[in-house]
Design a protein around this motif. Structure first.
Motif, PDB file in Angstrom:
ATOM      1  N   LEU A 174      31.792   2.613 -37.578  1.00  0.00           N
ATOM      2  CA  LEU A 174      30.763   2.762 -38.008  1.00  0.00           C
ATOM      3  C   LEU A 174      31.157   2.349 -39.650  1.00  0.00           C
ATOM      4  CD1 LEU A 174      28.060   6.218 -38.611  1.00  0.00           C
ATOM      5  CD2 LEU A 174      27.604   3.477 -37.832  1.00  0.00           C
ATOM      6  N   HIS A 175      32.447   2.301 -40.151  1.00  0.00           N
ATOM      7  CA  HIS A 175      32.737   2.180 -41.699  1.00  0.00           C
ATOM      8  C   HIS A 175      32.949   1.164 -41.400  1.00  0.00           C
ATOM      9  CE1 HIS A 175      35.119   2.484 -45.059  1.00  0.00           C
ATOM     10  NE2 HIS A 175      36.149   1.911 -44.866  1.00  0.00           N
ATOM     11  N   LEU A 176      33.665   0.373 -40.176  1.00  0.00           N
ATOM     12  CA  LEU A 176      34.476  -1.079 -39.919  1.00  0.00           C
ATOM     13  C   LEU A 176      33.438  -2.000 -39.421  1.00  0.00           C
ATOM     14  CD1 LEU A 176      37.497  -2.206 -39.059  1.00  0.00           C
ATOM     15  CD2 LEU A 176      37.098  -1.772 -37.149  1.00  0.00           C
ATOM     16  N   LEU A 177      32.254  -1.511 -39.201  1.00  0.00           N
ATOM     17  CA  LEU A 177      31.596  -2.630 -37.988  1.00  0.00           C
ATOM     18  C   LEU A 177      29.416  -1.988 -39.371  1.00  0.00           C
ATOM     19  CD1 LEU A 177      31.568  -2.229 -34.343  1.00  0.00           C
ATOM     20  CD2 LEU A 177      32.839  -4.026 -36.189  1.00  0.00           C
ATOM     21  N   ALA A 178      29.410  -0.987 -40.200  1.00  0.00           N
ATOM     22  CA  ALA A 178      28.879  -1.163 -40.755  1.00  0.00           C
ATOM     23  C   ALA A 178      28.404  -0.024 -41.712  1.00  0.00           C
ATOM     24  CB  ALA A 178      27.351   0.093 -39.866  1.00  0.00           C
ATOM     25  N   PRO A 179      29.361  -0.690 -43.042  1.00  0.00           N
ATOM     26  CA  PRO A 179      30.423  -0.198 -43.881  1.00  0.00           C
ATOM     27  C   PRO A 179      28.419   0.533 -44.321  1.00  0.00           C
ATOM     28  CG  PRO A 179      30.493  -2.344 -44.055  1.00  0.00           C
ATOM     29  CD  PRO A 179      30.093  -1.819 -42.760  1.00  0.00           C
ATOM     30  N   GLN A 180      27.577   0.173 -44.873  1.00  0.00           N
ATOM     31  CA  GLN A 180      26.558   1.041 -45.589  1.00  0.00           C
ATOM     32  C   GLN A 180      25.916   2.048 -44.801  1.00  0.00           C
ATOM     33  OE1 GLN A 180      24.589  -3.384 -45.271  1.00  0.00           O
ATOM     34  NE2 GLN A 180      24.602  -3.113 -47.667  1.00  0.00           N
ATOM     35  N   LYS A 181      26.620   2.849 -43.677  1.00  0.00           N
ATOM     36  CA  LYS A 181      26.249   2.856 -42.966  1.00  0.00           C
ATOM     37  C   LYS A 181      26.888   4.595 -42.754  1.00  0.00           C
ATOM     38  CE  LYS A 181      22.208   0.974 -39.695  1.00  0.00           C
ATOM     39  NZ  LYS A 181      22.740   0.354 -38.530  1.00  0.00           N
ATOM     40  N   THR A 182      26.856   6.003 -42.516  1.00  0.00           N
ATOM     41  CA  THR A 182      27.637   6.935 -42.945  1.00  0.00           C
ATOM     42  C   THR A 182      27.176   7.781 -41.349  1.00  0.00           C
ATOM     43  OG1 THR A 182      26.160   8.239 -44.292  1.00  0.00           O
ATOM     44  CG2 THR A 182      28.653   6.757 -45.233  1.00  0.00           C
ATOM     45  N   LYS A 183      28.183   8.578 -40.972  1.00  0.00           N
ATOM     46  CA  LYS A 183      27.440   9.653 -39.626  1.00  0.00           C
ATOM     47  C   LYS A 183      26.708  11.040 -41.109  1.00  0.00           C
ATOM     48  CE  LYS A 183      29.574  13.299 -37.165  1.00  0.00           C
ATOM     49  NZ  LYS A 183      30.593  13.646 -36.549  1.00  0.00           N
ATOM     50  N   GLN A 184      26.424  11.046 -42.105  1.00  0.00           N
ATOM     51  CA  GLN A 184      26.490  12.204 -42.295  1.00  0.00           C
ATOM     52  C   GLN A 184      24.639  11.522 -42.404  1.00  0.00           C
ATOM     53  OE1 GLN A 184      27.570  13.590 -46.225  1.00  0.00           O
ATOM     54  NE2 GLN A 184      26.063  15.100 -46.717  1.00  0.00           N
ATOM     55  N   ALA A 185      24.420  10.941 -43.155  1.00  0.00           N
ATOM     56  CA  ALA A 185      23.328   9.688 -43.113  1.00  0.00           C
ATOM     57  C   ALA A 185      22.287   9.649 -41.884  1.00  0.00           C
ATOM     58  CB  ALA A 185      22.770   8.560 -44.360  1.00  0.00           C
ATOM     59  N   ILE A 186      23.060   9.288 -41.199  1.00  0.00           N
ATOM     60  CA  ILE A 186      22.490   9.590 -39.353  1.00  0.00           C
ATOM     61  C   ILE A 186      22.239  10.892 -38.804  1.00  0.00           C
ATOM     62  CG2 ILE A 186      22.591   8.823 -36.952  1.00  0.00           C
ATOM     63  CD1 ILE A 186      24.413   6.318 -38.738  1.00  0.00           C
ATOM     64  N   MET A 187      23.272  11.840 -39.444  1.00  0.00           N
ATOM     65  CA  MET A 187      22.435  13.229 -38.531  1.00  0.00           C
ATOM     66  C   MET A 187      21.572  13.837 -39.514  1.00  0.00           C
ATOM     67  SD  MET A 187      24.066  13.247 -36.015  1.00  0.00           S
ATOM     68  CE  MET A 187      23.857  15.331 -35.467  1.00  0.00           C
ATOM     69  N   ALA A 188      21.544  13.772 -40.824  1.00  0.00           N
ATOM     70  CA  ALA A 188      20.424  14.047 -41.375  1.00  0.00           C
ATOM     71  C   ALA A 188      18.890  14.076 -40.682  1.00  0.00           C
ATOM     72  CB  ALA A 188      20.561  13.670 -43.134  1.00  0.00           C
ATOM     73  N   PRO A 189      18.987  13.141 -40.688  1.00  0.00           N
ATOM     74  CA  PRO A 189      16.876  13.266 -40.481  1.00  0.00           C
ATOM     75  C   PRO A 189      17.377  13.656 -38.555  1.00  0.00           C
ATOM     76  CG  PRO A 189      17.998  11.458 -40.569  1.00  0.00           C
ATOM     77  CD  PRO A 189      19.101  11.355 -40.952  1.00  0.00           C
ATOM     78  N   MET A 190      17.857  13.778 -37.843  1.00  0.00           N
ATOM     79  CA  MET A 190      18.282  13.622 -36.617  1.00  0.00           C
ATOM     80  C   MET A 190      17.712  15.230 -36.782  1.00  0.00           C
ATOM     81  SD  MET A 190      21.316  13.606 -33.647  1.00  0.00           S
ATOM     82  CE  MET A 190      20.878  11.835 -33.856  1.00  0.00           C
ATOM     83  N   LYS A 191      18.599  15.714 -37.594  1.00  0.00           N
ATOM     84  CA  LYS A 191      18.647  18.190 -37.593  1.00  0.00           C
ATOM     85  C   LYS A 191      17.382  18.271 -38.205  1.00  0.00           C
ATOM     86  CE  LYS A 191      23.812  18.135 -38.687  1.00  0.00           C
ATOM     87  NZ  LYS A 191      24.776  18.555 -38.935  1.00  0.00           N
ATOM     88  N   PHE A 192      16.430  17.389 -39.210  1.00  0.00           N
ATOM     89  CA  PHE A 192      14.882  17.944 -39.886  1.00  0.00           C
ATOM     90  C   PHE A 192      14.186  18.005 -38.412  1.00  0.00           C
ATOM     91  CE2 PHE A 192      11.275  16.371 -41.459  1.00  0.00           C
ATOM     92  CZ  PHE A 192      11.326  16.947 -42.200  1.00  0.00           C
ATOM     93  N   PHE A 193      14.279  16.469 -37.534  1.00  0.00           N
ATOM     94  CA  PHE A 193      13.264  16.466 -36.660  1.00  0.00           C
ATOM     95  C   PHE A 193      13.673  17.677 -35.441  1.00  0.00           C
ATOM     96  CE2 PHE A 193      13.140  11.974 -37.998  1.00  0.00           C
ATOM     97  CZ  PHE A 193      12.099  11.911 -38.080  1.00  0.00           C
ATOM     98  N   ARG A 194      14.953  17.955 -35.353  1.00  0.00           N
ATOM     99  CA  ARG A 194      15.421  19.123 -34.761  1.00  0.00           C
ATOM    100  C   ARG A 194      14.782  19.946 -34.694  1.00  0.00           C
ATOM    101  NH1 ARG A 194      20.945  21.018 -35.418  1.00  0.00           N
ATOM    102  NH2 ARG A 194      19.827  21.359 -37.352  1.00  0.00           N
ATOM    103  N   ASP A 195      15.081  20.930 -36.079  1.00  0.00           N
ATOM    104  CA  ASP A 195      14.150  21.686 -36.831  1.00  0.00           C
ATOM    105  C   ASP A 195      12.554  21.759 -36.532  1.00  0.00           C
ATOM    106  OD1 ASP A 195      16.998  22.697 -37.344  1.00  0.00           O
ATOM    107  OD2 ASP A 195      17.081  22.391 -39.030  1.00  0.00           O
ATOM    108  N   SER A 196      12.005  21.048 -37.212  1.00  0.00           N
ATOM    109  CA  SER A 196      10.633  21.049 -37.430  1.00  0.00           C
ATOM    110  C   SER A 196      10.353  20.628 -35.736  1.00  0.00           C
ATOM    111  CB  SER A 196      10.880  19.400 -38.042  1.00  0.00           C
ATOM    112  OG  SER A 196      11.102  19.480 -39.851  1.00  0.00           O
ATOM    113  N   ILE A 197      10.466  20.110 -35.305  1.00  0.00           N
ATOM    114  CA  ILE A 197      10.204  20.854 -33.342  1.00  0.00           C
ATOM    115  C   ILE A 197      10.237  21.768 -32.842  1.00  0.00           C
ATOM    116  CG2 ILE A 197      10.832  19.324 -31.773  1.00  0.00           C
ATOM    117  CD1 ILE A 197      11.835  17.012 -32.576  1.00  0.00           C
TER     118      ILE A 197
END
Length: 287
Positions: A174-197
């Motif tokens: 991600l840092h190499l090919l998509a530097p504007q994205k981070t693992k933390q930012a991607i996982m946050a909505p994924m965890k939100f949807f998991r908990d809300s579901i």
């Protein structure tokens, strides 16, 4: 451009997103309503009972503030740009459904202005379909990293399935090919949807008329071959996602060498055999 020309551009731009799948939703039709999402699923694929089903699969816009090196819609790429308004997407969905072209909508998007602004447009589209048009068919939309949880919660009230795409298998990539994205930012909505579901399922056990929240669950997509991770690394990540994020499916997309970049691999063709083997291994993990 007229709406047909924009539709051509945005339908073509959406072909690299493979994270659409059978719905797993049971949203019944109501008197005066339109459409019906059911368990056997809606997408351009074969269902378990052998039927081929279809949906309108487009981007809302292929304009994007991000500059991911592997992406055809990256900001620095010289390509025709287009955008459909929520009202135009609703019109297309309803007209295509009435003509029996589609059974549902798969809507993704580039990031325009900000994740929150883009998600607000997605919400408006889904809300118009559900509340104004009384559309009860399948709707699959994107959970965009960096979006306010309040907006994600509103989006989840209208859609059957969401996908938060990881794209690359490691933080290093991600840092190499998509530097504007981070693992933390991607996982946050994924965890939100998991908990809300999970919370919604418990609520519906107590109150049968409680509104559903993303009833068909969430998925993600991994690009295979754009970075140097081994299949073992990818499958360990996949296994962790199934266990910790309760994903319905992980989809694998063989890297298509259509973009040039200093950090991209020099390959002549997509690694389709590798993609196929990962799907086979994924099936073993799940079943």
């Amino acid at each position: 451009m007229d709406i047909e020309d924009r539709l051509d551009i945005l339908a073509d731009a959406a072909k690299y997103d493979v994270s659409c799948s059978s719905s797993g939703s049971s949203r019944p039709n109501r008197p005066g309503g339109l459409g019906n999402a059911h368990y056997s699923g809606i997408c351009h694929s074969w269902t378990a009972d052998g039927r081929c089903i279809s949906l309108l699969k487009i981007l809302m816009t292929n304009s994007c503030i991000y500059d991911c090196e592997y992406c055809v819609n990256r900001r620095s790429n010289d390509t025709p740009r287009a955008m459909l308004t929520p009202e135009e997407i609703v019109l297309l969905t309803i007209e295509f459904y009435r003509r029996n072209y589609i059974e549902g909508l798969f809507l993704s998007s580039g990031i325009v202005k900000s994740p929150d602004y883009t998600t607000e447009l997605l919400i408006r589209t889904a809300k118009l379909l559900r509340e104004r048009e009384h559309f009860n068919g399948y709707i699959h939309m994107k959970g965009i990293p960096g979006t306010d949880p309040k907006l994600l919660n509103e989006l989840g009230r209208y859609v059957d399935r969401v996908s938060v795409n990881i794209e690359l298998p490691s933080e290093k990539s991600l840092h190499l090919l998509a530097p504007q994205k981070t693992k933390q930012a991607i996982m946050a909505p994924m965890k939100f949807f998991r908990d809300s579901i999970r919370e919604n399922k418990e609520e519906r056990k107590k109150f049968k008329r409680a509104p559903s929240f993303v009833p068909a669950g969430q998925t993600t997509q991994l690009i295979v071959g754009a970075s140097g991770e081994s299949d073992r690394q990818i499958l360990l990540l996949t296994q962790g996602l199934y266990r910790k994020a309760s994903l319905k499916r992980v989809y694998y997309s063989a890297y298509v060498p259509i973009m040039k970049g200093k950090n991209l691999p020099a390959v002549k063709a997509p690694p389709l055999m590798r993609e196929n083997r990962l799907y086979q291994a994924d099936w073993l993990l799940r079943f």
